[in-house]
Scaffold this active site. Structure first.
Site, short mmCIF file in Angstrom:
data_model
loop_
_atom_site.label_atom_id
_atom_site.label_comp_id
_atom_site.label_asym_id
_atom_site.label_seq_id
_atom_site.Cartn_x
_atom_site.Cartn_y
_atom_site.Cartn_z
N LYS A 56 0.85 -1.20 0.00
CA LYS A 56 0.00 0.00 0.00
C LYS A 56 0.89 1.26 0.00
CE LYS A 56 -0.19 -0.29 5.03
NZ LYS A 56 -0.97 -0.78 6.18
N ARG A 71 -10.66 -0.08 14.63
CA ARG A 71 -10.59 0.56 13.31
C ARG A 71 -11.61 -0.13 12.41
NH1 ARG A 71 -4.66 1.09 10.50
NH2 ARG A 71 -5.22 -0.88 9.54
N HIS A 116 -6.11 -7.19 12.81
CA HIS A 116 -4.87 -6.40 12.78
C HIS A 116 -4.53 -5.98 14.20
CE1 HIS A 116 -1.72 -4.21 10.89
NE2 HIS A 116 -2.26 -3.02 10.93
N ARG A 163 1.14 -10.82 6.68
CA ARG A 163 1.06 -9.59 5.87
C ARG A 163 2.20 -8.66 6.27
NH1 ARG A 163 -4.04 -9.73 8.59
NH2 ARG A 163 -3.33 -7.87 9.68
N TYR A 172 14.53 30.90 6.15
CA TYR A 172 13.35 31.62 6.63
C TYR A 172 13.31 31.67 8.16
CZ TYR A 172 11.35 30.88 1.94
OH TYR A 172 11.11 30.88 0.61
N CYS A 224 13.30 24.35 3.55
CA CYS A 224 12.37 25.07 2.68
C CYS A 224 11.63 24.06 1.79
CB CYS A 224 13.12 26.06 1.81
SG CYS A 224 14.26 27.11 2.73
N MET A 225 10.78 24.56 0.90
CA MET A 225 10.03 23.64 0.05
C MET A 225 10.94 22.85 -0.90
SD MET A 225 6.89 24.17 -2.62
CE MET A 225 5.76 24.88 -1.44
N ASP A 226 11.98 23.51 -1.38
CA ASP A 226 12.80 22.89 -2.42
C ASP A 226 14.24 22.63 -2.01
OD1 ASP A 226 10.66 23.24 -4.43
OD2 ASP A 226 11.04 25.35 -4.01
C1 LIG Z 1 -0.19 -1.79 6.83
C2 LIG Z 1 -0.77 -3.05 7.26
C3 LIG Z 1 0.04 -4.19 7.40
C4 LIG Z 1 1.55 -4.15 7.25
O1 LIG Z 1 2.13 -3.56 8.39
P1 LIG Z 1 3.71 -3.60 8.62
O2 LIG Z 1 3.88 -3.28 10.04
O3 LIG Z 1 4.31 -2.56 7.72
O4 LIG Z 1 4.17 -4.94 8.26
C5 LIG Z 1 -0.57 -5.39 7.71
N1 LIG Z 1 -1.91 -5.47 7.88
C6 LIG Z 1 -2.72 -4.39 7.77
C7 LIG Z 1 -4.18 -4.55 7.99
C8 LIG Z 1 -2.19 -3.14 7.48
O5 LIG Z 1 -2.98 -2.09 7.38
#
Ligand SMILES: *Cc1c(COP(=O)(O)O)cnc(C)c1O
Length: 396
Positions: A41, A139, A168, A227, A271, A318-320
């Site tokens: 992601k 969540r 999670h 995951r 700045y 700064c931005m750049d």
């Molecule tokens: C982002 C995410 C992960 C991966 O998390 P890491 O700590 O980067 O391995 C796994 N499961 C879910 C639901 C997530 O949102």
């Protein structure tokens, strides 16, 4: 990394060999009976989802996991054919897209299920869905007391198959006693929910609960799939995560010294005049700023490597661009390479330490490096591909 045909002022290097190494190391750790689902992601945490997908699958990863349906479509359009799970919420209106591109959605309400069922009927497909159980992150997901009714309702809907269930963790990267107990409790709640579903006569072929931290710390929780996000990129989520797998960092951020000057004592830098020199100071200009995702919080706080030595950021980012104090580096020259993340000489700046310096997670920092920074993909020390927002159709 300067080529004559398309010179780069500031750029990121993504080491695909390191990513492949991390995949193989994780596979060895989880063993042959557990699927490895890299979480790519956020454009693979800023590394570039298309290139990273190809690298992880070539190295033996089993699934690809994204958060949004459009992230999945991007990978499908790039030719990625692996099973693909979408973690985030998807609107009922996204059902046709999900089914057309064979993306496995996470589901938590019947509006989604009905839309997916209709899409499945229209396209002549059975849609694999994953049920998310909220075991204490607060969540996404259904609550334990809602689980069985939800599973029963899905099971009555045509063109839908529950392929898996997951949860999670909220503190799997924390080593404090109460955090460890909390993770174990989340796992117990998950396993009780799973048991309830199985006892009611339903199947759950692929259950998964482990993020990177749990994959490394809790082998007994691997179930059918893990995951892993940050581990793929070679980043340990926290100090408390066990180094059970030797990960290699894959991301570097580099630039050039774009101006050198010696300023007398009493000179204000950048700045807001937040830094004023106390002695003659040799200042190097580095063309990377918060417009590149190089956070302004690094003002008067961060540092970079020049000629293998650390130089402090002076004044505001700064931005750049930003400025470094290079007074202690006698031989520094215009156009020297500057390393903001990664290795130079005998020293290395890691995303873990920058995350800690900023009081944030190490991956927030890399994920937020904007597309203005071209991503240069390396294998065997050679450039194999460059991803540059501005390159398309450009001549020199
Ligand atoms: C982002 C995410 C992960 C991966 O998390 P890491 O700590 O980067 O391995 C796994 N499961 C879910 C639901 C997530 O949102």
């Amino acid at each position: 990394m300067t080529s004559n045909e398309w010179p780069l002022l500031s750029w990121a290097e993504v080491d695909l060999d390191a990513i492949a190494h991390n995949v193989r190391a994780l596979k060895a750790h989880i063993g042959p009976n557990v699927l490895l689902g890299p979480v790519l992601k956020g454009n693979a945490y800023g590394h570039g989802a298309v290139e990273v997908s190809k690298a992880v699958l070539e190295a033996g990863a089993d699934w690809i996991i994204v958060n949004r349906s459009n992230e999945g479509v991007q990978l499908r359009q790039a030719g990625i054919a692996a099973p693909m799970l979408v973690l985030g919420y998807t609107l009922p209106q996204e059902a046709m897209r999900l089914v057309r591109w064979d993306l496995k959605p996470t589901v938590s309400n019947m509006q989604q299920i009905e839309a997916l069922s209709a899409a499945g009927a229209a396209l002549g497909k059975t849609v694999d869905v994953h049920v998310k159980l909220d075991t204490g992150l607060g969540r996404q997901g259904v609550l334990p007391h809602e689980l069985l009714d939800f599973v029963r309702a899905i099971a009555r809907t045509p063109h839908i198959r529950i392929e898996g269930m997951y949860t999670h963790f909220s503190v799997a990267d924390e080593g404090a006693e109460d955090s460890v107990a909390y993770t174990r409790r989340q796992f117990d709640i998950f396993m009780a929910g799973r048991e309830q579903v199985l006892r009611a006569g339903f199947e759950l072929p692929i259950c998964h609960v482990c993020n990177t931290a749990a994959t490394l710390n809790w082998p007994e929780m691997h179930l059918q799939m893990v995951r892993c996000g940050s581990a793929i990129e070679g980043v340990y989520p926290s100090k408390d995560v066990r180094r059970t797998v030797a990960l290699r960092p894959s991301f570097a951020l580099k630039s050039h010294v774009a101006r050198l000057k010696v300023l007398p004592p009493g000179s204000a830098i950048s700045y807001g005049r937040t830094y004023v020199t106390e002695r003659p100071t040799k200042v190097a200009l580095v063309p990377v700023g918060f417009g590149d995702g190089y956070r302004r919080d690094l003002s008067n706080k961060g540092y970079a490597l020049v000629r293998g030595r650390r130089a402090n950021i002076i004044g505001r980012v700064c931005m750049d661009q930003h400025m470094l104090d290079v007074s202690h580096i006698p031989d520094v020259e215009l156009h020297d390479e500057v390393v903001l993340i990664g290795r130079q000489g005998d020293d290395e700046i890691t995303v873990e330490e920058l995350g800690a310096l900023l009081g944030t997670s190490p991956f927030e920092f890399v994920t937020c490096i904007t597309p203005r920074i071209p991503r240069v993909y390396m294998r065997g020390g050679q450039v194999v591909h460059v991803e540059d927002l501005f390159r398309d159709g450009a001549e020199g």
